[in-house]
Design a protein around this motif. Structure first.
Motif, PDB file in Angstrom:
ATOM      1  N   ARG A  46       0.893  -1.213   0.194  1.00  0.00           N
ATOM      2  CA  ARG A  46       0.074  -0.001   0.111  1.00  0.00           C
ATOM      3  C   ARG A  46       0.966   1.108   0.002  1.00  0.00           C
ATOM      4  N   LYS A  47       0.571   2.165  -0.896  1.00  0.00           N
ATOM      5  CA  LYS A  47       1.312   3.454  -1.084  1.00  0.00           C
ATOM      6  C   LYS A  47       0.506   4.576  -0.573  1.00  0.00           C
ATOM      7  N   ILE A  48       1.300   5.423   0.070  1.00  0.00           N
ATOM      8  CA  ILE A  48       0.885   6.715   0.608  1.00  0.00           C
ATOM      9  C   ILE A  48       1.670   7.687  -0.114  1.00  0.00           C
ATOM     10  N   TYR A  49       1.173   8.648  -0.926  1.00  0.00           N
ATOM     11  CA  TYR A  49       2.003   9.827  -1.809  1.00  0.00           C
ATOM     12  C   TYR A  49       1.609  10.816  -1.039  1.00  0.00           C
ATOM     13  N   VAL A  50       2.529  11.723  -0.372  1.00  0.00           N
ATOM     14  CA  VAL A  50       2.583  12.770   0.411  1.00  0.00           C
ATOM     15  C   VAL A  50       3.094  13.972  -0.440  1.00  0.00           C
ATOM     16  N   PHE A  51       2.406  15.092  -0.547  1.00  0.00           N
ATOM     17  CA  PHE A  51       3.016  16.048  -0.998  1.00  0.00           C
ATOM     18  C   PHE A  51       3.044  17.110   0.019  1.00  0.00           C
ATOM     19  N   ALA A  52       4.319  17.274   0.347  1.00  0.00           N
ATOM     20  CA  ALA A  52       4.612  18.486   1.676  1.00  0.00           C
ATOM     21  C   ALA A  52       5.173  19.826   1.165  1.00  0.00           C
ATOM     22  N   GLU A  53       4.719  20.789   1.858  1.00  0.00           N
ATOM     23  CA  GLU A  53       5.175  22.002   1.602  1.00  0.00           C
ATOM     24  C   GLU A  53       6.354  22.336   1.930  1.00  0.00           C
ATOM     25  N   GLY A  54       7.012  22.143   3.217  1.00  0.00           N
ATOM     26  CA  GLY A  54       8.311  22.188   3.486  1.00  0.00           C
ATOM     27  C   GLY A  54       9.392  21.558   3.202  1.00  0.00           C
ATOM     28  N   GLN A  55      10.411  21.994   3.027  1.00  0.00           N
ATOM     29  CA  GLN A  55      11.440  21.426   2.619  1.00  0.00           C
ATOM     30  C   GLN A  55      12.369  20.407   3.665  1.00  0.00           C
ATOM     31  N   ASN A  56      12.295  20.709   4.950  1.00  0.00           N
ATOM     32  CA  ASN A  56      12.818  20.267   6.081  1.00  0.00           C
ATOM     33  C   ASN A  56      12.148  19.541   7.039  1.00  0.00           C
ATOM     34  N   THR A  57      11.503  20.281   7.952  1.00  0.00           N
ATOM     35  CA  THR A  57      10.653  19.756   8.893  1.00  0.00           C
ATOM     36  C   THR A  57       9.705  18.770   8.634  1.00  0.00           C
ATOM     37  N   GLU A  58       8.780  18.960   7.743  1.00  0.00           N
ATOM     38  CA  GLU A  58       7.742  18.130   7.412  1.00  0.00           C
ATOM     39  C   GLU A  58       8.281  16.751   6.726  1.00  0.00           C
ATOM     40  N   PRO A  59       8.900  17.073   5.632  1.00  0.00           N
ATOM     41  CA  PRO A  59       9.184  15.600   4.997  1.00  0.00           C
ATOM     42  C   PRO A  59      10.314  14.857   5.648  1.00  0.00           C
ATOM     43  N   GLN A  60      11.345  15.562   6.548  1.00  0.00           N
ATOM     44  CA  GLN A  60      12.138  14.765   7.407  1.00  0.00           C
ATOM     45  C   GLN A  60      11.457  13.985   8.492  1.00  0.00           C
ATOM     46  N   TYR A  61      10.442  14.810   8.859  1.00  0.00           N
ATOM     47  CA  TYR A  61       9.439  13.907   9.980  1.00  0.00           C
ATOM     48  C   TYR A  61       8.866  12.904   9.574  1.00  0.00           C
ATOM     49  N   ILE A  62       8.264  12.952   8.353  1.00  0.00           N
ATOM     50  CA  ILE A  62       7.258  11.987   7.623  1.00  0.00           C
ATOM     51  C   ILE A  62       8.171  10.603   7.168  1.00  0.00           C
ATOM     52  N   ARG A  63       9.614  11.117   6.822  1.00  0.00           N
ATOM     53  CA  ARG A  63      10.109   9.781   6.343  1.00  0.00           C
ATOM     54  C   ARG A  63      10.776   9.275   7.781  1.00  0.00           C
ATOM     55  N   ALA A  64      11.044   9.936   8.940  1.00  0.00           N
ATOM     56  CA  ALA A  64      11.609   9.371  10.144  1.00  0.00           C
ATOM     57  C   ALA A  64      10.572   8.408  10.832  1.00  0.00           C
ATOM     58  N   TYR A  65       9.413   8.915  10.452  1.00  0.00           N
ATOM     59  CA  TYR A  65       8.057   8.279  11.265  1.00  0.00           C
ATOM     60  C   TYR A  65       7.910   6.903  10.432  1.00  0.00           C
ATOM     61  N   GLN A  66       8.233   6.918   9.091  1.00  0.00           N
ATOM     62  CA  GLN A  66       8.054   5.872   8.430  1.00  0.00           C
ATOM     63  C   GLN A  66       9.020   4.623   8.835  1.00  0.00           C
ATOM     64  N   ARG A  67      10.437   4.985   9.142  1.00  0.00           N
ATOM     65  CA  ARG A  67      11.545   4.118   9.362  1.00  0.00           C
ATOM     66  C   ARG A  67      11.151   3.545  10.863  1.00  0.00           C
ATOM     67  N   PHE A  68      10.399   4.619  11.635  1.00  0.00           N
ATOM     68  CA  PHE A  68      10.213   4.221  13.074  1.00  0.00           C
ATOM     69  C   PHE A  68       9.045   3.154  13.048  1.00  0.00           C
ATOM     70  N   ALA A  69       8.100   3.419  12.859  1.00  0.00           N
ATOM     71  CA  ALA A  69       6.695   2.723  13.054  1.00  0.00           C
ATOM     72  C   ALA A  69       5.964   2.073  11.782  1.00  0.00           C
ATOM     73  N   CYS A  70       6.442   1.905  10.629  1.00  0.00           N
ATOM     74  CA  CYS A  70       5.687   1.539   9.654  1.00  0.00           C
ATOM     75  C   CYS A  70       6.117   0.174   9.085  1.00  0.00           C
ATOM     76  N   SER A  71       5.057  -0.500   8.558  1.00  0.00           N
ATOM     77  CA  SER A  71       5.293  -1.990   8.244  1.00  0.00           C
ATOM     78  C   SER A  71       5.857  -1.889   6.795  1.00  0.00           C
ATOM     79  N   SER A  72       6.700  -3.138   6.398  1.00  0.00           N
ATOM     80  CA  SER A  72       7.006  -3.135   5.186  1.00  0.00           C
ATOM     81  C   SER A  72       5.980  -3.187   3.957  1.00  0.00           C
ATOM     82  N   ILE A  73       4.814  -3.175   4.424  1.00  0.00           N
ATOM     83  CA  ILE A  73       3.690  -3.080   3.513  1.00  0.00           C
ATOM     84  C   ILE A  73       3.144  -1.688   2.868  1.00  0.00           C
ATOM     85  N   VAL A  74       3.697  -0.789   3.850  1.00  0.00           N
ATOM     86  CA  VAL A  74       3.416   0.719   3.653  1.00  0.00           C
ATOM     87  C   VAL A  74       4.714   1.252   3.044  1.00  0.00           C
TER      88      VAL A  74
END
Length: 203
Positions: A18-46
């Motif tokens: 399952r894919k989640i496509y995210v278009f984020a406004e910021g260049q640092n805070t938002e995308p880095q948070y999203i990527r960090a949370y994916q590594r922290f909590a997400c299953s390989s299914i996502v």
């Protein structure tokens, strides 16, 4: 001579991610948070594909519309399934047409991670309740005081190791904040980023 039997083996199939496509406004805070949370909590299914763009919310919505149109096509869904999602993540800041953007996104089935006045509301909620309707610069100052690593020098990127263990607490606080805004009719502070973090945990 005995003929060997032909073995009919089923070809293994891997589950479609399952894919989640995210278009984020910021260049640092938002995308880095999203990527960090994916590594922290997400299953390989996502799989989260975070596309950062410089532009106003209306521009992000335009990009998201294109992606939504693509993933709605029959061929795409035949190959990838029909559970993929498209999100835009943006702040109120000083932008125009925010209400129109939110309304159109909802009408199109595009999800939103919206923060008013800024994404830092969401970061603060990892550590404490926050219900002050004030200028985004003051909110960012509060974030500096409460979020380890978050400073202008760090380009507003917090210490994710300290932050991400508190995501579900932040979700509860964000839901409480949303309920307060629904009750009092206020516009800020508010964040719906908790809906994205929850979506990222769904397999």
């Amino acid at each position: 001579m005995r003929k060997s039997k032909r073995l009919n083996r089923k070809v293994g199939t891997r589950p479609v991610r399952r894919k989640i496509y995210v278009f984020a406004e910021g260049q640092n805070t938002e995308p880095q948070y999203i990527r960090a949370y994916q590594r922290f909590a997400c299953s390989s299914i996502v799989e989260v594909i975070c596309d950062t763009q410089n532009g106003v919310p209306k521009t992000l919505l335009s990009l998201a519309e294109e992606k939504k149109s693509k993933i709605s096509r029959r061929r795409y869904q035949r190959e990838n399934g029909s559970r993929d999602e498209v999100w835009i993540v943006f702040d109120r800041d000083e932008h125009d047409e925010v209400d129109e953007t939110l309304a159109r996104a909802e009408a199109l089935g595009i999800q939103t991670g919206y923060s008013n006045p800024c994404f830092e509301v969401w970061l603060i909620l990892h550590f404490a309740d926050y219900d002050r309707d004030e200028h985004r610069h003051l909110t960012q100052k509060k974030c500096e005081n409460i979020c380890a690593g978050y400073t202008r020098a760090s380009r507003k990127v917090p210490d994710f190791k300290e932050l991400l263990v508190h995501v579900q607490e932040a979700e509860q606080r964000a839901e409480t904040l949303t309920n307060r805004r629904d009750a009092d009719g206020g516009q800020a502070p508010l964040t719906t980023v908790h809906n994205l973090t929850k979506a990222m945990r769904i397999k």
